[in-house]
Design an enzyme around this catalytic site. Sequence first.
Site, PDB file in Angstrom:
ATOM      1  N   LYS A 194       1.047  -1.228   0.169  1.00 50.80           N
ATOM      2  CA  LYS A 194       0.018  -0.230  -0.088  1.00 50.80           C
ATOM      3  C   LYS A 194       0.859   1.201   0.026  1.00 50.80           C
ATOM      4  CE  LYS A 194      -3.611   2.660   2.504  1.00 50.80           C
ATOM      5  NZ  LYS A 194      -4.917   2.186   3.554  1.00 50.80           N
ATOM      6  N   LYS A 246      -2.424  -1.553  -3.533  1.00 51.50           N
ATOM      7  CA  LYS A 246      -3.307  -0.239  -3.843  1.00 51.50           C
ATOM      8  C   LYS A 246      -2.447   1.015  -3.776  1.00 51.50           C
ATOM      9  CE  LYS A 246      -6.420   1.880  -0.315  1.00 51.50           C
ATOM     10  NZ  LYS A 246      -6.779   1.728   0.847  1.00 51.50           N
TER      11      LYS A 246
HETATM   12  C1  PBG Z   1      -7.082   3.382   5.412  1.00 47.49           C
HETATM   13  C2  PBG Z   1      -7.520   3.371   4.165  1.00 47.49           C
HETATM   14  C3  PBG Z   1      -7.409   4.517   2.977  1.00 47.49           C
HETATM   15  C4  PBG Z   1      -8.020   3.753   1.993  1.00 47.49           C
HETATM   16  C5  PBG Z   1      -8.472   2.608   2.361  1.00 47.49           C
HETATM   17  N1  PBG Z   1      -8.126   2.405   3.638  1.00 47.49           N
HETATM   18  C6  PBG Z   1      -7.014   5.701   3.181  1.00 47.49           C
HETATM   19  C7  PBG Z   1      -5.362   5.956   3.444  1.00 47.49           C
HETATM   20  O1  PBG Z   1      -4.496   5.356   3.545  1.00 47.49           O
HETATM   21  O2  PBG Z   1      -5.314   7.188   3.614  1.00 47.49           O
HETATM   22  C8  PBG Z   1      -8.108   4.701   0.834  1.00 47.49           C
HETATM   23  C9  PBG Z   1      -9.218   4.175  -0.162  1.00 47.49           C
HETATM   24  C10 PBG Z   1      -9.434   5.004  -1.340  1.00 47.49           C
HETATM   25  O3  PBG Z   1      -8.828   6.037  -1.509  1.00 47.49           O
HETATM   26  O4  PBG Z   1     -10.424   4.524  -1.927  1.00 47.49           O
HETATM   27  N2  PBG Z   1      -7.890   3.160   6.274  1.00 47.49           N
END
Ligand code: PBG
Length: 321
Positions: A194, A246
Amino acid sequence: MIERPRRLRQNPALRALVAETRLHPKDLVLPAFVAEGADSPRPIQSMPGVVQHTLDTLAAEARRAVDLGVGGIMLFGVPTTKDARGSGGTEPSGILNVALERVRAEVGDDLVVMADTCLDEFTDHGHCGVLDDRGRVDNDATLEIYGEMAVAQARAGAHVVGPSGMMDGQVAAIREALDDAGFTDTVVLAYAAKYASAFYGPFRDAVQSSLEGDRRTYQQDPANIVESLREIDLDLAEGADLVMVKPAMAYLDVVSAAAERSSVPVAAYQVSGEYSMISAAAANGWIDRRAAALESLLSIRRAGAHVVLTYFALEAADWLG
Ligand code: PBG
């Protein structure tokens, strides 16, 4: 004689026959937001067509997902109160846990019910973990809370928990906590790779994030791919049942490398910014919403993702229907 690859492109039937990748509603997972205390759904300005649900409209959305043949739903909670420890994530009365119970009661085993296992929506500082006395995200103290949170989510009915905080050791900690509590069947979908991405912008709107600053001490540097392979190896060794990359579209090389590396199915998350870019361009008449959305999803599958999380899930399932 010349080679004629065009021979196989001459009509829709031939093209469909030789298509190497297909999109199917069952491969798609709908991320959905639920707001504590909401009595009507609230539009999210930066994500046209996406809302913060009430418990009732969330249940109805989950039912629609079943009817359209979608594979799963991933829930995110928007609490009314936050604290330093993110207590709303672990308490059974927290909005996410209440919503899991409600959705599971609605769909049973007809839809895979997933929960985001992360504290950022529940902490007043907006970080994915708790802070130490110098204001840094405390990895090991956070692991303990993640374990508790995963157990609460499993108890509330989640088939799948999705640790997304990028703490070291989070998959092992969650697996152990689940097993100790008797939830040996609960699936762990690890956000393995991520990245600290600008494409999460609209999501932070969607969950009314309190974050100031960034997540670069725990989310990955967009410059790196070898690091992702290490993260994937670690998550597999710790017992991940699925691994996720992601965002998706700007990281298709990572999706592809993950698919080659992984002994478990790979998921990819087409995040909020990806959805909003397509939506905004389409709203301006600059691209065709349906064609662009389906092409983007197809490319994520072609790169090697088995499962795709996407805000287009219901629409796409309908188009594909
Ligand atoms: C953290 C989380 C995020 C997203 C999913 N889980 C936000 C981040 O890391 O700031 C982002 C998902 C998206 O942008 O659609 N709980």
